[in-house]
Design a protein around this motif. Structure first.
Motif, PDB file in Angstrom:
ATOM      1  N   SER A 285      14.095 -15.808  61.590  1.00 35.13           N
ATOM      2  CA  SER A 285      14.037 -14.457  61.048  1.00 35.13           C
ATOM      3  C   SER A 285      14.962 -14.310  59.842  1.00 35.13           C
ATOM      4  O   SER A 285      16.143 -14.705  59.884  1.00 35.13           O
ATOM      5  CB  SER A 285      14.435 -13.463  62.139  1.00 35.13           C
ATOM      6  OG  SER A 285      14.437 -12.147  61.643  1.00 35.13           O
ATOM      7  N   ASN A 286      14.419 -13.729  58.764  1.00 36.86           N
ATOM      8  CA  ASN A 286      15.175 -13.425  57.540  1.00 36.86           C
ATOM      9  C   ASN A 286      15.790 -14.665  56.885  1.00 36.86           C
ATOM     10  O   ASN A 286      16.774 -14.566  56.165  1.00 36.86           O
ATOM     11  CB  ASN A 286      16.285 -12.401  57.812  1.00 36.86           C
ATOM     12  CG  ASN A 286      15.728 -11.083  58.322  1.00 36.86           C
ATOM     13  OD1 ASN A 286      14.677 -10.639  57.870  1.00 36.86           O
ATOM     14  ND2 ASN A 286      16.427 -10.480  59.277  1.00 36.86           N
TER      15      ASN A 286
ATOM     16  N   GLU B 158       9.020 -22.990  64.473  1.00 41.10           N
ATOM     17  CA  GLU B 158       8.994 -21.528  64.469  1.00 41.10           C
ATOM     18  C   GLU B 158       9.910 -21.057  63.349  1.00 41.10           C
ATOM     19  O   GLU B 158      10.984 -21.628  63.118  1.00 41.10           O
ATOM     20  CB  GLU B 158       9.452 -20.953  65.814  1.00 41.10           C
ATOM     21  CG  GLU B 158      10.845 -21.353  66.255  1.00 41.10           C
ATOM     22  CD  GLU B 158      11.209 -20.778  67.615  1.00 41.10           C
ATOM     23  OE1 GLU B 158      10.317 -20.172  68.243  1.00 41.10           O
ATOM     24  OE2 GLU B 158      12.370 -20.945  68.041  1.00 41.10           O
ATOM     25  N   ARG B 159       9.458 -20.055  62.660  1.00 36.71           N
ATOM     26  CA  ARG B 159      10.210 -19.566  61.497  1.00 36.71           C
ATOM     27  C   ARG B 159      11.404 -18.739  61.948  1.00 36.71           C
ATOM     28  O   ARG B 159      11.287 -17.912  62.873  1.00 36.71           O
ATOM     29  CB  ARG B 159       9.297 -18.731  60.616  1.00 36.71           C
ATOM     30  CG  ARG B 159       9.870 -18.450  59.244  1.00 36.71           C
ATOM     31  CD  ARG B 159       8.779 -18.108  58.273  1.00 36.71           C
ATOM     32  NE  ARG B 159       9.285 -18.054  56.919  1.00 36.71           N
ATOM     33  CZ  ARG B 159       8.522 -18.163  55.849  1.00 36.71           C
ATOM     34  NH1 ARG B 159       7.214 -18.358  55.991  1.00 36.71           N
ATOM     35  NH2 ARG B 159       9.039 -18.094  54.649  1.00 36.71           N
TER      36      ARG B 159
ATOM     37  N   ARG C  98      13.003 -23.151  59.100  1.00 40.56           N
ATOM     38  CA  ARG C  98      12.304 -23.133  60.375  1.00 40.56           C
ATOM     39  C   ARG C  98      12.977 -24.097  61.339  1.00 40.56           C
ATOM     40  O   ARG C  98      13.666 -25.035  60.925  1.00 40.56           O
ATOM     41  CB  ARG C  98      10.835 -23.495  60.195  1.00 40.56           C
ATOM     42  CG  ARG C  98      10.577 -24.858  59.617  1.00 40.56           C
ATOM     43  CD  ARG C  98       9.102 -25.070  59.375  1.00 40.56           C
ATOM     44  NE  ARG C  98       8.826 -26.413  58.890  1.00 40.56           N
ATOM     45  CZ  ARG C  98       7.589 -26.886  58.666  1.00 40.56           C
ATOM     46  NH1 ARG C  98       6.540 -26.095  58.882  1.00 40.56           N
ATOM     47  NH2 ARG C  98       7.405 -28.109  58.223  1.00 40.56           N
TER      48      ARG C  98
ATOM     49  N   VAL D 232      11.722 -13.072  51.737  1.00 41.40           N
ATOM     50  CA  VAL D 232      12.085 -13.443  53.104  1.00 41.40           C
ATOM     51  C   VAL D 232      13.590 -13.367  53.314  1.00 41.40           C
ATOM     52  O   VAL D 232      14.087 -12.652  54.191  1.00 41.40           O
ATOM     53  CB  VAL D 232      11.581 -14.866  53.445  1.00 41.40           C
ATOM     54  CG1 VAL D 232      12.019 -15.261  54.860  1.00 41.40           C
ATOM     55  CG2 VAL D 232      10.074 -14.933  53.309  1.00 41.40           C
ATOM     56  N   CYS D 233      14.353 -14.121  52.498  1.00 37.89           N
ATOM     57  CA  CYS D 233      15.795 -14.224  52.738  1.00 37.89           C
ATOM     58  C   CYS D 233      16.642 -13.385  51.783  1.00 37.89           C
ATOM     59  O   CYS D 233      17.844 -13.240  51.987  1.00 37.89           O
ATOM     60  CB  CYS D 233      16.241 -15.687  52.640  1.00 37.89           C
ATOM     61  SG  CYS D 233      16.144 -16.377  50.973  1.00 37.89           S
TER      62      CYS D 233
END
Length: 213
Positions: A16-17, A13-14, A21, A49-50
Motif C-alpha cells: 500500500s502507498n 502482492e502490492r 511488491r 502511488v507513492c
C-alpha cells in the motif's frame, strides 16, 4: 527465496502507498515502476502511488516554457559599455539587471542611468523597476545612510518622474526624506531646550535667577 517460490514462482502482492511488491510466501520485496502523472503548471511529475516527485525538462515556445512559464532568454547588450540595457535576440524583451556590470562607484551607476534615460526614454516604463529606484539609484537614502538625495540622484528621479516612471516609489522616497527632516528638526529643538535648561540650572547654582520659559 524459499523452495515453493523456486518451484512455482512468487505470489506477489502490492504494498500500500509504495511502488514495491512483496511475495506473500517468502517475503521477498522488489521495486516496481512508478506511475508518473504530470503536475499542472509545473515541469514536474508525481507518482500517483507513492507520491515521489521528479523534475522534467522545460518545453520552450520561443523563450517561455509552455508548462511552467520559466523564461530563458538570449540577451545581448544594446549600447555596448554605455549602459547595462540588454535585449533578447529571440523575443525582443528588454532587461536591466539590478547587478550592474563593472560599475563599482555610485557616480558610475548614476552616469549610466542618465545615459539610459537620454537614449531610451520611450521604453523606460518597461525596464525601470521599483528595485532600481530603491536598491540602486537611492539606496543610501533608503538605508538611512544619508539624509538627502544628491544633485545627480535628484536630477535622475525628476527625469523619470516627468516620464511617469515609478512615480509611486519616487514619491515614497521624497516623503521619507521629509519625515527625516522633520524628525531631525524636532531633535535639534530638543537639544536646544536641554542646553537652555542646563544653562539656567547653572545660573541658579551660582546664585542666578532662572526666568520663566
Amino acid at each position: 527465496m524459499g523452495f515453493l517460490c523456486k518451484a512455482f514462482g512468487h505470489k506477489w502482492e502490492r504494498l500500500s502507498n509504495k511502488c514495491s511488491r512483496r511475495c506473500r510466501v517468502c517475503g521477498t520485496t522488489e521495486t516496481i515502476e512508478h506511475q508518473w502523472q504530470l503536475i499542472e503548471g509545473q515541469c514536474a511529475e508525481k507518482c500517483t502511488v507513492c507520491g515521489k516527485r521528479r523534475s522534467i525538462e522545460c518545453t520552450f515556445d520561443g523563450c517561455k516554457c509552455v508548462r511552467c512559464g520559466n523564461e530563458k532568454h538570449s540577451y545581448v547588450y544594446v549600447d555596448g559599455d554605455a549602459t547595462d540595457l540588454q535585449l533578447c535576440t529571440k523575443c525582443g524583451k528588454y532587461y536591466l539587471s539590478r547587478d550592474l556590470r563593472t560599475r563599482s562607484t555610485e557616480e558610475g551607476i548614476l552616469d549610466m542611468f542618465e545615459t539610459l534615460i537620454s537614449l531610451h526614454g520611450d521604453i523606460l516604463p518597461q525596464i525601470i523597476l521599483t528595485d532600481h529606484i530603491y536598491n540602486v539609484i537611492a539606496y543610501d537614502v533608503i538605508a538611512a545612510k544619508r539624509q538627502q538625495l544628491s544633485e545627480k540622484e535628484e536630477r535622475i528621479l525628476n527625469l523619470l518622474y516627468e516620464r511617469g516612471v515609478q512615480t509611486k516609489a519616487i514619491d515614497d522616497i521624497r516623503a521619507r526624506i521629509e519625515e527625516r527632516k522633520k524628525s531631525r528638526s524636532l531633535s535639534n529643538d530638543e537639544i536646544r531646550r536641554q542646553e537652555y535648561d542646563a544653562n539656567a540650572d547653572e545660573g541658579i547654582f551660582h546664585g542666578g535667577v532662572r526666568g520663566d520659559k
